[in-house]
Design an enzyme around this catalytic site. Structure first.
Site, mmCIF file in Angstrom:
data_model
loop_
_atom_site.group_PDB
_atom_site.id
_atom_site.type_symbol
_atom_site.label_atom_id
_atom_site.label_comp_id
_atom_site.label_asym_id
_atom_site.label_seq_id
_atom_site.Cartn_x
_atom_site.Cartn_y
_atom_site.Cartn_z
ATOM 1 N N PRO A 64 0.795 -1.238 0.000
ATOM 2 C CA PRO A 64 0.000 0.000 0.000
ATOM 3 C C PRO A 64 0.825 1.285 0.000
ATOM 4 O O PRO A 64 0.265 2.368 -0.104
ATOM 5 C CB PRO A 64 -0.789 -0.124 1.313
ATOM 6 C CG PRO A 64 0.046 -1.003 2.171
ATOM 7 C CD PRO A 64 0.703 -1.981 1.239
ATOM 8 N N TYR A 67 3.402 9.084 -8.406
ATOM 9 C CA TYR A 67 2.440 9.146 -7.294
ATOM 10 C C TYR A 67 1.070 9.637 -7.787
ATOM 11 O O TYR A 67 0.040 9.081 -7.414
ATOM 12 C CB TYR A 67 2.958 10.049 -6.179
ATOM 13 C CG TYR A 67 2.172 9.914 -4.883
ATOM 14 C CD1 TYR A 67 1.182 10.829 -4.546
ATOM 15 C CD2 TYR A 67 2.392 8.853 -4.015
ATOM 16 C CE1 TYR A 67 0.441 10.696 -3.375
ATOM 17 C CE2 TYR A 67 1.659 8.700 -2.849
ATOM 18 C CZ TYR A 67 0.675 9.631 -2.537
ATOM 19 O OH TYR A 67 -0.056 9.487 -1.387
HETATM 20 C C1 PHB Z 1 -4.898 5.355 3.461
HETATM 21 O O1 PHB Z 1 -5.416 4.343 3.983
HETATM 22 O O2 PHB Z 1 -5.405 6.490 3.583
HETATM 23 C C2 PHB Z 1 -3.641 5.206 2.666
HETATM 24 C C3 PHB Z 1 -3.034 3.982 2.565
HETATM 25 C C4 PHB Z 1 -1.864 3.858 1.829
HETATM 26 C C5 PHB Z 1 -1.317 4.980 1.213
HETATM 27 C C6 PHB Z 1 -1.953 6.195 1.314
HETATM 28 C C7 PHB Z 1 -3.125 6.308 2.042
HETATM 29 O O3 PHB Z 1 -0.183 4.882 0.502
#
Ligand code: PHB
Ligand code: APR
Length: 397
Positions: free
Chosen positions: A295, A386
């Protein structure tokens, strides 16, 4: 056996399946969605929510962006924390694009409402979904619902049933190639109803490990810390979580953090995974059924969106042209974008997490981050990845 017919049978009503259903509906192509869980369960899942500009454009095209524009938070930058200092990557001024913070749950809700509004068929709590003859010319899907057996005749099957779904598992191993990387740590995530004291996301690399300050709305934060895969949620009280989060974020942020009670807390492993190809005869895989990213780059949802956008174009052009060409193109077209997102997510993970016991890697990490903070070119590269690399145009007939 109750028998019905549709053009495309979609397995899975997560964001990939629902968005594909919506795009096909707007292209005049009939699709039935089969979902193992209830609608409430699907909506109850806590997932990320950083949308690329390309994803917002697709949701607009699908006619489901009204609430996103009303409630989504546009972020023109993102921050990297390192050794107690924060470095802003100015996305908008670097590459002219921003990201939008809008929870995956909200996007799923918007898609569910749009599907109900257009009266298209979705079967929730569809059990024992099984795929048949997808290698031939008359694919079928069978399932049980309300104690009865059902069969759907279709032209194509879209496997949008996630990493643990039945679609990819239906393809014999010898017909698919798998690429994967497991990471030796997880993410402990907390959701809390407190106004976020940060206006943009902060990804922190600290000597104690990674941490992420994110948000869901002006009244709700989403925060993460890197944890051991052996850890159990019960071992992490809210107090321990916020204490560790503050230590990793550095003083400036720590002073702003409120020790709010968590409303959700969970640990997720980190994995990179891709299956090749994404097409097997009349079966097409999309989203988490075909690939998983850690993530750290916020790419999971956005990749699912580009997959189903490409798949809807392939099916639309196939029905228009009556040729196999657009269908043949689907897998290579997706894989070009998937591998770039895998590379970026792997790079972000390597730069921001603590990999114990590798002094050389630690020096490399420090040097990469210093290069990022000092180099416009490096910041441009991070920014363009990104915010999301552009979709490549479907080759015209
Ligand atoms: C989120 O859960 O808000 C989240 C998760 C992973 C990321 C960015 C935001 O890279
Ligand atoms: N039969 C019917 N439905 C199934 C089956 C099955 N055998 N197996 C799984 N499903 C359903 C799941 O219940 C889920 O609702 O398929 C859906 C898959 O949805 P997701 O896992 O959300 O996958 P996808 O739609 O590809 O979305 C990818 O989700 O996990 C995040 O980070 C990921 O953001 C990315 C997004």
């Amino acid at each position: 056996m109750a028998r019905t017919r549709t053009q495309v049978a979609i397995v899975g009503a997560g964001p990939a399946g629902l968005l594909l259903g919506q795009l096909l509906h707007r292209a005049g192509i009939d699709a039935t969605i089969l979902e193992r869980r209830s609608a409430e369960y699907v909506l109850g899942r806590i997932r990320a929510g950083v949308l690329e500009q390309g994803t917002v454009d697709v949701l607009e095209q699908a006619g489901v962006a009204a609430r996103l524009h009303a409630e989504g938070l546009v972020h023109e930058g993102v921050e990297i924390g390192f050794e107690g200092r924060r470095h802003r990557i100015a996305l908008k001024s670097l590459v002219g694009k921003a990201v939008t913070v809008y929870g995956q749950t909200e996007m799923t809700r918007d898609l569910m409402e749009a599907r109900a509004a257009c009266g298209a068929r979705t079967v929730y709590e569809a059990g024992d979904v099984a795929l048949h003859d997808w290698a031939g010319s008359h694919p079928r899907v069978t399932f049980r619902h309300g104690g009865e057996s059902h069969e759907i005749d279709c032209d194509f099957i879209a496997g949008c049933d996630g990493y643990h779904g039945v679609s990819r598992a239906s393809v014999p191993l010898e017909r698919r190639q798998e690429f994967s990387r497991e990471y030796p740590f997880g993410w402990l995530g907390v959701l809390a109803d407190v106004p976020p004291p940060w206006s943009e996301l902060i990804y922190a690399n600290s000597a104690r490990g990674f941490a992420l300050a994110s948000l869901r709305s002006p009244t709700r934060v989403r925060c993460y810390v890197q944890c051991s895969l052996q850890d159990k949620v019960e071992q992490w009280s809210d107090a321990r979580f916020w204490d560790e989060f503050r230590r990793r974020m550095g003083e400036e942020v720590a002073d702003l953090v409120t020790l709010a009670p968590s409303i959700e807390k969970s640990i997720a492993p980190l994995r990179s995974y891709v299956v090749e190809p994404l097409r097997f005869g009349r079966l097409f895989l999309a989203g988490d059924a075909a690939h998983i990213v850690p993530p750290t780059g916020a790419k999971g949802l956005n990749l699912a969106v580009s997959d189903v956008y490409y798949l809807h174009e392939a099916l639309r052009d196939h029905y228009r042209e009556g040729t196999e060409r657009p269908l043949d193109e689907y897998s290579p077209r997706c894989l070009r974008r998937i591998w770039k997102a895998e590379r970026f997510s792997w790079w972000m993970t390597r730069q921001l997490h603590l990999f114990p016991g590798d002094a050389f890697a630690l020096r490399m990490q420090r040097t990469e981050l210093e290069y990022l903070f000092d180099s416009h070119a490096a910041q441009f590269s991070m920014a363009e990845n990104y915010v999301g690399l552009p979709f490549d145009e479907a080759a015209r007939a």
